[in-house]
Design a protein around this motif. Structure first.
Motif, PDB file in Angstrom:
ATOM      1  N   UNK A 255      11.297  29.175  21.563  1.00 20.75           N
ATOM      2  CA  UNK A 255      10.680  30.670  20.916  1.00 20.75           C
ATOM      3  C   UNK A 255      10.035  30.482  19.825  1.00 20.75           C
ATOM      4  N   UNK A 256       9.147  31.881  19.741  1.00 16.48           N
ATOM      5  CA  UNK A 256       8.390  31.787  18.423  1.00 16.48           C
ATOM      6  C   UNK A 256       9.689  31.866  17.144  1.00 16.48           C
ATOM      7  N   UNK A 257       9.253  31.658  16.104  1.00 20.22           N
ATOM      8  CA  UNK A 257      10.228  31.668  15.059  1.00 20.22           C
ATOM      9  C   UNK A 257       9.825  32.741  13.869  1.00 20.22           C
TER      10      UNK A 257
ATOM     11  N   UNK B  19       2.855  37.832  19.808  1.00 22.41           N
ATOM     12  CA  UNK B  19       4.282  38.123  20.289  1.00 22.41           C
ATOM     13  C   UNK B  19       5.148  38.103  19.426  1.00 22.41           C
ATOM     14  N   UNK B  20       5.581  37.284  18.369  1.00 20.31           N
ATOM     15  CA  UNK B  20       6.394  37.424  17.297  1.00 20.31           C
ATOM     16  C   UNK B  20       7.725  36.792  17.615  1.00 20.31           C
ATOM     17  N   UNK B  21       8.556  36.852  16.611  1.00 18.81           N
ATOM     18  CA  UNK B  21       9.870  35.939  16.593  1.00 18.81           C
ATOM     19  C   UNK B  21      10.639  36.268  17.925  1.00 18.81           C
ATOM     20  N   UNK B  22      11.423  35.213  18.499  1.00 20.68           N
ATOM     21  CA  UNK B  22      11.973  35.588  19.625  1.00 20.68           C
ATOM     22  C   UNK B  22      11.451  35.465  20.854  1.00 20.68           C
ATOM     23  N   UNK B  23      10.048  35.607  20.791  1.00 16.98           N
ATOM     24  CA  UNK B  23       9.400  35.677  22.257  1.00 16.98           C
ATOM     25  C   UNK B  23       9.277  34.201  22.778  1.00 16.98           C
TER      26      UNK B  23
END
Length: 207
Positions: free
Chosen positions: A75-77, A176-180
């Motif tokens: 996931x993205x951080x 997309x951002x964090x969690x994606x």
């Protein structure tokens, strides 16, 4: 008769000379064409390599696969956990500072902005180490045409060297951002299999 014979002989000699010249130039043209084709085929002096790289994942540079968490998903951080140094690889004064401010506004931790050792970098390059793979993917998701390039750094700093093709960061709505879930670069490699890595740019380590 002698005059007629001499004229015919001269004419034949002239024709043979023309034929020889045409044949010679034809062969020379074919050889030159072959040499040029070989130069392009093997990318000698960089010929055609740029256009070929355009069509390859990560522009032909091997990238590490994103690291999955305990759930098995990479996931993205959070942007604040991504420590960035922005380096200007172009002749445009103030370029690094402007991009650094834009990244700061997006929540990234910009450690420093400076000039790169060269001013003729074509495409933006994101240099990262084995301990910042997902961070590098997170940062890269804000760029439209950057190359992710892993080097031998062991700390948390990521270098962004701005190139001439950089126009602007990706629109925030498209990040997309964090969690994606991170989509790996096609053909990526496990970081443990990436050897003979280039030496990292000199920097103060960020842990």
């Amino acid at each position: 008769m002698t005059g007629i014979y001499d004229e015919r002989a001269a004419r034949k000699a002239y024709v043979r000379h023309r034929q020889t010249a045409v044949f010679t130039f034809t062969i020379m043209g074919m050889v030159i064409a072959l040499i040029i084709a070989l130069l392009f085929s093997f990318h000698v002096f960089g010929l055609s390599s740029a256009s070929t790289a355009e069509t390859l994942p990560n522009y032909g540079v091997s990238a590490a696969c994103a690291v999955p968490d305990s759930s098995g998903t990479a996931k993205y951080v959070d942007n604040s956990t991504v420590h960035v140094r922005v380096l200007n690889g172009t002749q445009h004064s103030g370029f690094a500072r402007a991009v650094g401010e834009a990244l700061t506004n997006r929540g990234f931790t910009v450690e420093n902005v400076s000039n790169y050792q060269k001013t003729d970098v074509k495409r933006t390059i994101i240099y990262y180490g084995k301990n910042t793979i997902n961070e590098a993917y997170t940062l890269n998701d804000n760029f439209t045409d950057a190359v992710m390039k892993m080097d031998d750094r062991q700390d948390k700093l990521i270098d962004v060297v701005l190139g001439a093709t950089f126009d602007n960061l990706k629109t925030k709505s498209k990040v997309l951002g964090k969690g994606a879930k991170i989509t790996d670069v096609s053909g990526c490699l496990d970081s443990s299999k990436m050897t003979n890595l280039p030496k990292a740019l000199a920097h103060d380590a960020v842990n």
